[in-house]
Scaffold this motif. Structure first.
Motif, PDB file in Angstrom:
ATOM      1  N   SER A 267      -2.000  -4.725  -4.219  1.00 56.37           N
ATOM      2  CA  SER A 267      -0.896  -4.273  -4.058  1.00 56.37           C
ATOM      3  C   SER A 267       0.046  -5.568  -4.250  1.00 56.37           C
ATOM      4  O   SER A 267      -0.315  -6.823  -4.171  1.00 56.37           O
ATOM      5  CB  SER A 267      -0.424  -3.605  -2.694  1.00 56.37           C
ATOM      6  OG  SER A 267       0.826  -3.477  -2.834  1.00 56.37           O
ATOM      7  N   GLU A 268       1.297  -5.328  -4.820  1.00 56.45           N
ATOM      8  CA  GLU A 268       2.135  -6.409  -5.189  1.00 56.45           C
ATOM      9  C   GLU A 268       2.860  -6.868  -3.944  1.00 56.45           C
ATOM     10  O   GLU A 268       3.147  -8.328  -3.948  1.00 56.45           O
ATOM     11  CB  GLU A 268       3.182  -5.848  -6.311  1.00 56.45           C
ATOM     12  CG  GLU A 268       2.699  -5.845  -7.589  1.00 56.45           C
ATOM     13  CD  GLU A 268       3.857  -5.106  -8.385  1.00 56.45           C
ATOM     14  OE1 GLU A 268       5.108  -5.157  -8.191  1.00 56.45           O
ATOM     15  OE2 GLU A 268       3.561  -4.871  -9.763  1.00 56.45           O
ATOM     16  N   GLY A 269       3.060  -6.163  -3.021  1.00 57.70           N
ATOM     17  CA  GLY A 269       3.640  -6.642  -1.774  1.00 57.70           C
ATOM     18  C   GLY A 269       2.849  -6.021  -0.435  1.00 57.70           C
ATOM     19  O   GLY A 269       1.790  -5.625  -0.536  1.00 57.70           O
ATOM     20  N   ARG A 270       3.334  -6.059   0.473  1.00 59.70           N
ATOM     21  CA  ARG A 270       2.790  -5.791   1.785  1.00 59.70           C
ATOM     22  C   ARG A 270       2.923  -4.212   1.995  1.00 59.70           C
ATOM     23  O   ARG A 270       3.840  -3.585   1.594  1.00 59.70           O
ATOM     24  CB  ARG A 270       3.391  -6.269   3.035  1.00 59.70           C
ATOM     25  CG  ARG A 270       3.394  -7.716   2.885  1.00 59.70           C
ATOM     26  CD  ARG A 270       3.952  -8.344   4.351  1.00 59.70           C
ATOM     27  NE  ARG A 270       3.129  -8.141   5.503  1.00 59.70           N
ATOM     28  CZ  ARG A 270       3.433  -8.125   6.856  1.00 59.70           C
ATOM     29  NH1 ARG A 270       4.592  -8.947   7.048  1.00 59.70           N
ATOM     30  NH2 ARG A 270       2.732  -7.813   7.907  1.00 59.70           N
ATOM     31  N   VAL A 271       1.992  -3.316   2.407  1.00 61.79           N
ATOM     32  CA  VAL A 271       1.668  -1.937   2.534  1.00 61.79           C
ATOM     33  C   VAL A 271       1.724  -1.520   4.083  1.00 61.79           C
ATOM     34  O   VAL A 271       0.566  -2.109   4.631  1.00 61.79           O
ATOM     35  CB  VAL A 271       0.602  -1.563   1.826  1.00 61.79           C
ATOM     36  CG1 VAL A 271       0.535  -0.215   1.970  1.00 61.79           C
ATOM     37  CG2 VAL A 271       0.640  -1.803   0.287  1.00 61.79           C
ATOM     38  N   ASP A 272       2.352  -0.586   4.382  1.00 61.46           N
ATOM     39  CA  ASP A 272       2.144  -0.076   5.862  1.00 61.46           C
ATOM     40  C   ASP A 272       1.343   0.941   5.730  1.00 61.46           C
ATOM     41  O   ASP A 272       1.415   2.173   5.443  1.00 61.46           O
ATOM     42  CB  ASP A 272       3.606   0.337   6.286  1.00 61.46           C
ATOM     43  CG  ASP A 272       3.400   0.943   7.832  1.00 61.46           C
ATOM     44  OD1 ASP A 272       2.330   0.838   8.278  1.00 61.46           O
ATOM     45  OD2 ASP A 272       4.447   1.387   8.292  1.00 61.46           O
ATOM     46  N   PHE A 273      -0.016   0.742   5.878  1.00 61.03           N
ATOM     47  CA  PHE A 273      -1.133   1.829   5.644  1.00 61.03           C
ATOM     48  C   PHE A 273      -1.508   2.428   7.111  1.00 61.03           C
ATOM     49  O   PHE A 273      -2.944   2.803   7.443  1.00 61.03           O
ATOM     50  CB  PHE A 273      -2.602   1.240   4.923  1.00 61.03           C
ATOM     51  CG  PHE A 273      -2.945  -0.115   5.423  1.00 61.03           C
ATOM     52  CD1 PHE A 273      -3.741  -0.228   6.482  1.00 61.03           C
ATOM     53  CD2 PHE A 273      -2.479  -1.262   4.798  1.00 61.03           C
ATOM     54  CE1 PHE A 273      -3.851  -1.501   6.926  1.00 61.03           C
ATOM     55  CE2 PHE A 273      -2.943  -2.461   5.026  1.00 61.03           C
ATOM     56  CZ  PHE A 273      -3.903  -2.565   6.385  1.00 61.03           C
ATOM     57  N   ARG A 274      -0.914   2.355   8.286  1.00 63.48           N
ATOM     58  CA  ARG A 274      -1.378   2.775   9.483  1.00 63.48           C
ATOM     59  C   ARG A 274      -1.755   4.405   9.536  1.00 63.48           C
ATOM     60  O   ARG A 274      -2.629   4.561  10.173  1.00 63.48           O
ATOM     61  CB  ARG A 274      -0.275   2.489  10.593  1.00 63.48           C
ATOM     62  CG  ARG A 274      -0.206   1.015  10.981  1.00 63.48           C
ATOM     63  CD  ARG A 274       0.888   0.873  11.869  1.00 63.48           C
ATOM     64  NE  ARG A 274       2.260   0.962  11.161  1.00 63.48           N
ATOM     65  CZ  ARG A 274       3.402   0.578  11.791  1.00 63.48           C
ATOM     66  NH1 ARG A 274       3.501  -0.026  12.943  1.00 63.48           N
ATOM     67  NH2 ARG A 274       4.591   0.753  11.155  1.00 63.48           N
ATOM     68  N   GLU A 275      -0.887   5.130   8.960  1.00 56.62           N
ATOM     69  CA  GLU A 275      -0.900   6.395   9.022  1.00 56.62           C
ATOM     70  C   GLU A 275      -2.284   6.756   7.975  1.00 56.62           C
ATOM     71  O   GLU A 275      -3.088   7.822   8.370  1.00 56.62           O
ATOM     72  CB  GLU A 275       0.120   7.246   8.212  1.00 56.62           C
ATOM     73  CG  GLU A 275       1.517   7.021   9.339  1.00 56.62           C
ATOM     74  CD  GLU A 275       1.223   7.882  10.669  1.00 56.62           C
ATOM     75  OE1 GLU A 275       0.364   8.590  10.688  1.00 56.62           O
ATOM     76  OE2 GLU A 275       1.917   7.264  11.605  1.00 56.62           O
ATOM     77  N   LEU A 276      -2.528   6.038   6.833  1.00 51.47           N
ATOM     78  CA  LEU A 276      -3.641   6.334   6.244  1.00 51.47           C
ATOM     79  C   LEU A 276      -5.040   5.910   6.910  1.00 51.47           C
ATOM     80  O   LEU A 276      -5.878   6.686   6.793  1.00 51.47           O
ATOM     81  CB  LEU A 276      -3.525   5.248   5.066  1.00 51.47           C
ATOM     82  CG  LEU A 276      -4.850   5.380   4.117  1.00 51.47           C
ATOM     83  CD1 LEU A 276      -4.953   6.724   3.332  1.00 51.47           C
ATOM     84  CD2 LEU A 276      -4.473   4.204   2.721  1.00 51.47           C
ATOM     85  N   VAL A 277      -4.915   4.956   7.833  1.00 45.81           N
ATOM     86  CA  VAL A 277      -6.149   4.622   8.594  1.00 45.81           C
ATOM     87  C   VAL A 277      -6.442   5.787   9.437  1.00 45.81           C
ATOM     88  O   VAL A 277      -7.720   6.142   9.702  1.00 45.81           O
ATOM     89  CB  VAL A 277      -5.840   3.253   9.311  1.00 45.81           C
ATOM     90  CG1 VAL A 277      -7.007   3.156  10.244  1.00 45.81           C
ATOM     91  CG2 VAL A 277      -5.824   2.117   8.200  1.00 45.81           C
ATOM     92  N   LYS A 278      -5.410   6.203   9.904  1.00 46.38           N
ATOM     93  CA  LYS A 278      -5.555   7.513  11.037  1.00 46.38           C
ATOM     94  C   LYS A 278      -6.205   8.519  10.268  1.00 46.38           C
ATOM     95  O   LYS A 278      -7.173   9.334  10.810  1.00 46.38           O
ATOM     96  CB  LYS A 278      -4.345   7.740  11.733  1.00 46.38           C
ATOM     97  CG  LYS A 278      -3.645   6.676  12.456  1.00 46.38           C
ATOM     98  CD  LYS A 278      -2.419   7.391  13.242  1.00 46.38           C
ATOM     99  CE  LYS A 278      -1.824   6.144  14.090  1.00 46.38           C
ATOM    100  NZ  LYS A 278      -0.621   6.567  14.729  1.00 46.38           N
ATOM    101  N   ASP A 279      -5.958   8.789   9.346  1.00 48.10           N
ATOM    102  CA  ASP A 279      -6.268  10.078   8.520  1.00 48.10           C
ATOM    103  C   ASP A 279      -7.895  10.050   8.073  1.00 48.10           C
ATOM    104  O   ASP A 279      -8.808  10.676   8.323  1.00 48.10           O
ATOM    105  CB  ASP A 279      -5.455  10.360   7.177  1.00 48.10           C
ATOM    106  CG  ASP A 279      -4.040  10.963   7.336  1.00 48.10           C
ATOM    107  OD1 ASP A 279      -4.149  11.250   8.597  1.00 48.10           O
ATOM    108  OD2 ASP A 279      -3.373  10.750   6.550  1.00 48.10           O
ATOM    109  N   LEU A 280      -8.052   8.785   7.610  1.00 45.78           N
ATOM    110  CA  LEU A 280      -9.458   8.378   7.093  1.00 45.78           C
ATOM    111  C   LEU A 280     -10.454   8.266   8.276  1.00 45.78           C
ATOM    112  O   LEU A 280     -11.642   8.737   8.158  1.00 45.78           O
ATOM    113  CB  LEU A 280      -9.459   6.961   6.389  1.00 45.78           C
ATOM    114  CG  LEU A 280      -8.711   7.042   5.007  1.00 45.78           C
ATOM    115  CD1 LEU A 280      -8.571   5.418   4.482  1.00 45.78           C
ATOM    116  CD2 LEU A 280      -9.264   7.939   4.110  1.00 45.78           C
ATOM    117  N   ALA A 281      -9.852   7.693   9.431  1.00 45.58           N
ATOM    118  CA  ALA A 281     -10.871   7.605  10.427  1.00 45.58           C
ATOM    119  C   ALA A 281     -11.071   9.137  11.205  1.00 45.58           C
ATOM    120  O   ALA A 281     -12.172   9.488  11.530  1.00 45.58           O
ATOM    121  CB  ALA A 281     -10.089   6.905  11.449  1.00 45.58           C
ATOM    122  N   GLY A 282     -10.143  10.061  11.021  1.00 43.61           N
ATOM    123  CA  GLY A 282     -10.474  11.480  11.318  1.00 43.61           C
ATOM    124  C   GLY A 282     -11.422  12.013  10.460  1.00 43.61           C
ATOM    125  O   GLY A 282     -12.107  12.924  10.872  1.00 43.61           O
TER     126      GLY A 282
END
Length: 392
Positions: A267-282
């Motif tokens: 990615s070119e910058g910083r990414v807020d992927f906290r919600e993505l991690v929750k979905d993948l963990a579920g």
């Protein structure tokens, strides 16, 4: 005018009569009187010095006596303090013994505190002995830089970095599949460097161990994980679109024991992927880890063909990325056009580093451009050099 003059004469007469009756007394002394006074001053000064010396000597002796008295008093006070301290210490020891006896009397097992103390002291000594022996062994083995160590080099990916492990007395050949111990658990790898002996300063200690050769079950499990990765890539890309994240998924990796699932992205910058991690963990029901990598790491993972017609060096044999600068291209006489000296990743080509040391040595031997030189045909100026051929 006559009246004024008469008054002035009268005033001057009155003043003259006054000074005749009251003459001025001068403090000037004759030579004899001055010498007499000087001798008197000298005598008084000498007497003052003698008195001062006598006074100071008496005071010093008095002070010595005072100090001796003070030292005696301090010594007596210290002795009293020591006696009181010993009394209190004996009382505290006696109270501790009473407490111990009380606790053992209350417990179910009646143990003599003396026997218990002897037992604990003996156990502490037994524990210290192996620690001392271990420390002495490690000092000789771990801190001597010339100590020989047997190692095995293992790779986990094609063109990946080589990691060194301890073989534990077993022999492994090149391209053998092995199970090794790593910081994130057991991992499946391939032997790149067979058993060899190196100095301890050439490796990073402590070394992890090679557990065993990979069995058919281990190989089948590794292949199953590789098949699961395809589904993980598809699901992760879908969730990235749902969350509208500015990131590009590069690779997905399962650990050998399926305890962790790693996603590599750019990615070119910083990414807020906290919600993505929750979905993948579920979805995957395991621990999820997302790692952001650079452009050069992305090219290394994906691979490709360079302008030379061969596969990327970083994908085939390069373990680490070396630092490459535009100065290397200048010394080799290459065009400074970024399109010609840059790789597929958009950075300067890694192969510029390969001949840099040779060019550096030959350039030191050849004269620089625009410098005057003397030749068999006469004096001249250097216009162009070929360091590898040794020509100017």
């Amino acid at each position: 005018m006559q009246n004024k003059n008469e008054t002035n004469e009268n005033v001057s007469r009155v003043v003259a009569d006054f000074f005749k009756k009251n003459p001025i007394k001068h403090n000037n002394h004759s030579k004899k009187n001055s010498g007499f006074l000087r001798s008197e001053h000298k005598k008084s000064a000498d007497e003052y010095v003698d008195k001062h010396e006598a006074y100071t000597s008496n005071n010093i002796t008095d002070q010595k006596g005072d100090y001796e008295i003070k030292d005696k008093n301090l010594h007596n006070k210290n002795n009293k303090f020591k006696k009181n301290h010993n009394k209190h210490q004996k009382k505290n020891d006696h109270q501790d013994e009473l407490k111990l006896n009380h606790t053992y009397a209350d417990s179910d097992t009646n143990i003599d505190p003396k026997i218990f103390n002897d037992y604990t002291a003996q156990a502490a000594e037994e524990i210290k002995e192996p620690i001392k022996n271990q420390s002495s062994d490690t000092e000789n083995e771990w801190y001597d830089p010339n100590t020989p160590v047997e190692i095995v080099g293992v790779r986990f990916k094609n063109g990946g970095k080589i990691y060194y492990f301890a073989p534990l007395g077993n022999t492994y050949l090149k391209n053998d599949n092995v199970i090794v111990e790593t910081a994130r658990g057991l991992e499946f790898g391939t032997v790149h460097t067979p058993n060899s002996v190196v100095k301890i300063k050439d490796v990073v200690m402590p070394l992890k161990n090679v557990i065993r050769l990979a069995t058919e079950e281990d190989i089948n499990h590794y292949e199953q994980n590789c098949e699961k990765v395809k589904d993980a890539v598809r699901i992760c890309n879908e969730r990235i679109l749902v969350h509208n994240l500015d990131m590009k998924l590069v690779e997905v990796e399962y650990t050998f024991d399926n305890s962790k699932l790693l996603f590599y992205f750019t990615s070119e910058g910083r990414v807020d992927f906290r919600e993505l991690v929750k979905d993948l963990a579920g979805i995957f029901k395991t621990r999820i880890e997302l790692r952001q990598i650079g452009i050069r790491e992305e090219t290394k993972l994906l691979g490709g063909i360079g302008i030379c017609g061969r596969p990327f060096c970083c994908k085939t044999f390069l373990n680490d990325f070396a630092q490459v600068s535009i100065k290397m291209a200048k010394e080799q006489g290459l065009s400074l056009n970024s399109a010609k000296i840059s790789g597929a990743c958009g950075r300067l080509m890694c192969c510029l580093k390969y001949e840099h040391e040779t060019y550096d040595e030959e350039i030191r031997k050849t004269p620089k451009t625009d410098t005057p030189v003397i030749t068999p045909d006469g004096p001249g100026i250097v216009c162009e050099t070929q360091p590898l051929a040794g020509l100017c």
